[in-house]
Motif scaffolding. Structure first.
Motif, short mmCIF file in Angstrom:
data_model
loop_
_atom_site.label_atom_id
_atom_site.label_comp_id
_atom_site.label_asym_id
_atom_site.label_seq_id
_atom_site.Cartn_x
_atom_site.Cartn_y
_atom_site.Cartn_z
N MET A 366 -11.25 53.67 14.92
CA MET A 366 -11.59 52.95 13.68
C MET A 366 -11.89 51.48 13.95
O MET A 366 -12.85 50.91 13.41
N LYS A 367 -11.10 50.86 14.81
CA LYS A 367 -11.35 49.44 15.13
C LYS A 367 -12.70 49.25 15.82
O LYS A 367 -13.47 48.34 15.46
N VAL A 368 -12.99 50.08 16.80
CA VAL A 368 -14.25 49.96 17.54
C VAL A 368 -15.44 50.15 16.61
O VAL A 368 -16.37 49.32 16.57
N VAL A 369 -15.41 51.23 15.83
CA VAL A 369 -16.58 51.57 14.99
C VAL A 369 -16.74 50.56 13.85
O VAL A 369 -17.86 50.13 13.55
N LEU A 370 -15.63 50.14 13.24
CA LEU A 370 -15.73 49.16 12.14
C LEU A 370 -16.26 47.83 12.67
O LEU A 370 -17.15 47.22 12.06
N ALA A 371 -15.74 47.37 13.81
CA ALA A 371 -16.19 46.09 14.38
C ALA A 371 -17.69 46.12 14.65
O ALA A 371 -18.43 45.19 14.27
N LEU A 372 -18.17 47.19 15.29
CA LEU A 372 -19.60 47.26 15.63
C LEU A 372 -20.46 47.43 14.38
O LEU A 372 -21.59 46.91 14.32
N THR A 373 -19.96 48.15 13.39
CA THR A 373 -20.73 48.34 12.14
C THR A 373 -20.91 47.01 11.42
O THR A 373 -22.02 46.68 10.97
N LEU A 374 -19.84 46.22 11.33
CA LEU A 374 -19.93 44.93 10.62
C LEU A 374 -20.76 43.93 11.41
O LEU A 374 -21.35 43.02 10.83
#
Length: 412
Positions: A366-374
């Motif tokens: 969740m941290k990896v995907v959320l960071a890259l999405t934002l």
């Protein structure tokens, strides 16, 4: 409560049994204890570290898809649909070292998992189909059987092939050598793990655990990610603060990817994820059956044999613990505010001995995907407010739709 005093209630989960077998989610007693001990190394941070690259790559594929859709004029996207495929994509790589490109083209195995998840949720709402002999006469029951067979055939074939190439001895050396050349996947760890007596897992046990991980790991994480994007779309000031935190972290780095050591350097983004998991817990309810009388602090007794439904959603919205519980406020998880709060006030991954073994895996993804999405996109609320749909997993009726805008940095 210990796992022996309050085991999982089989009735609540029994529709999953033909698919998931006796994996960690559904097993009980000595078998559960043995498997839990044997599977714990599969979620050690040394294994998780190697998965971070997979999470980056899967997110990148999803974002490229979004970029194409936006170019074609589709700026309104169903988060559940896209993120479920992305989590299945990364899980196939982490569990089987198998890259199916399922985000870009339809894959039978992935379609079967999505169908099984939908059919189990549907069956829970249809009382007359609770009896197996009735259910398997229906078209849904026949579809469930077919999809089960397809998923089992895939997993069995991977295990057979991997078993064939596995050395008879020197397993530790084999593991070390493999870890240097490629990601050590879940099947590798399961094939090589031994209990105190030196006994390994049977092929049937390995299939059950692999299928359980594929089921439990894709829907829950997709739900958690979809709802945190929704909450940040509704609160642009928090979204912007998360984005600045990520930009600052990656400012001198190319390519812009999240690494293992970065995960502790995103405190505000982590607070935003936790507050979203409080407001929208992916598993809204869990079930336990008491094997002995349980005396509550006020003296009341839950009698032996009683099935308890524990509402994680209810606990997370309890106004005596969480003031203004419907308000999205990441600062509830500021280290200063956590002090003095019961550790059982926030249980998105359940609690006690049967808590979620994959919670570090899920939080990392969740941290990896959320960071890259934002970093690459701005998310905005849809004109229609989603209606929460508490099935086995917390979903939104008709999907969770958000508007997505590419950022110039993300388009490069």
């Amino acid at each position: 409560m210990s796992a022996a005093v309050a085991p999982k209630n089989s009735f609540f989960y029994e529709f999953l049994k033909p698919w998931l077998g006796d994996g960690l989610l559904l097993s009980a007693g000595d078998k559960w204890s043995r498997h839990r001990r044997m599977l714990t190394p599969a979620f050690h941070f040394n294994i998780l570290k190697s998965y971070v690259k997979i999470f980056n790559d899967s997110a990148k594929v999803m974002h490229a898809k979004w970029q194409c859709l936006i170019t074609e004029g589709h700026t309104r996207l169903n988060m559940f649909e896209h993120i479920s495929l992305m989590t299945l994509d990364s899980l196939q790589k982490c569990v089987f070292s198998f890259d199916s490109n399922c985000q870009e083209k339809p894959i039978g195995y992935i379609a079967a998992i999505l169908e099984l998840s939908a059919l189990v949720a549907k069956r829970h709402q249809q009382l007359f189909q609770y009896k197996d002999f009735v259910y398997y006469l229906t078209p849904d029951g026949q579809r469930f059987r077919r999809a089960c067979r397809q998923v089992h055939d895939f997993t069995d074939a991977v295990i057979r092939e991997r078993r064939r190439t596995l050395p008879d001895e020197g397993a530790d050396d084999f593991l070390k050598a493999k870890a240097k050349t490629k990601t050590l996947d879940f099947i590798d760890v399961l094939l090589l793990t031994k209990d105190e007596d030196g006994t390994g897992l049977s092929d049937e046990d390995i299939r059950a655990e692999a299928d359980t991980f594929m089921f439990a790991g894709h829907d829950t994480t997709a739900s958690g990610l979809s709802w945190v994007l929704y909450n940040l779309a509704k609160h642009p000031e928090y979204q912007e603060r998360c984005r600045q935190e990520v930009e600052e972290l990656l400012k001198d780095r190319e390519p812009k990817e999240i690494e293992w050591d970065d995960l502790t350097q995103l405190p505000f983004l982590t607070m935003c994820i936790k507050e979203s998991l409080r407001l929208h817990p992916p598993a809204p309810t869990i079930s336990r059956r008491c094997t002995q009388d349980i005396v509550l602090p006020d003296g009341r007794v839950i009698p032996k044999g009683v099935i308890c439904l524990i509402s994680i959603f209810g606990i997370h919205h309890n106004p005596s613990v969480w003031p203004d519980p419907e308000v999205y406020d990441p600062f509830r998880f500021d280290p200063e505010h956590i002090k003095g709060r019961s550790p059982l006030a926030f249980i998105p991954f359940s609690a006690g001995p049967r808590n979620c073994i994959g919670q570090s895996f899920a939080m990392t993804e969740m941290k990896v995907v959320l960071a890259l999405t934002l970093l690459r996109f701005r998310v905005l609320p849809d004109k229609e407010e989603p209606r929460r749909s508490p099935e086995l997993i917390l979903r939104a009726e008709g999907g969770l739709w958000l508007r997505v805008e590419p950022l110039s940095a993300g388009a490069q």
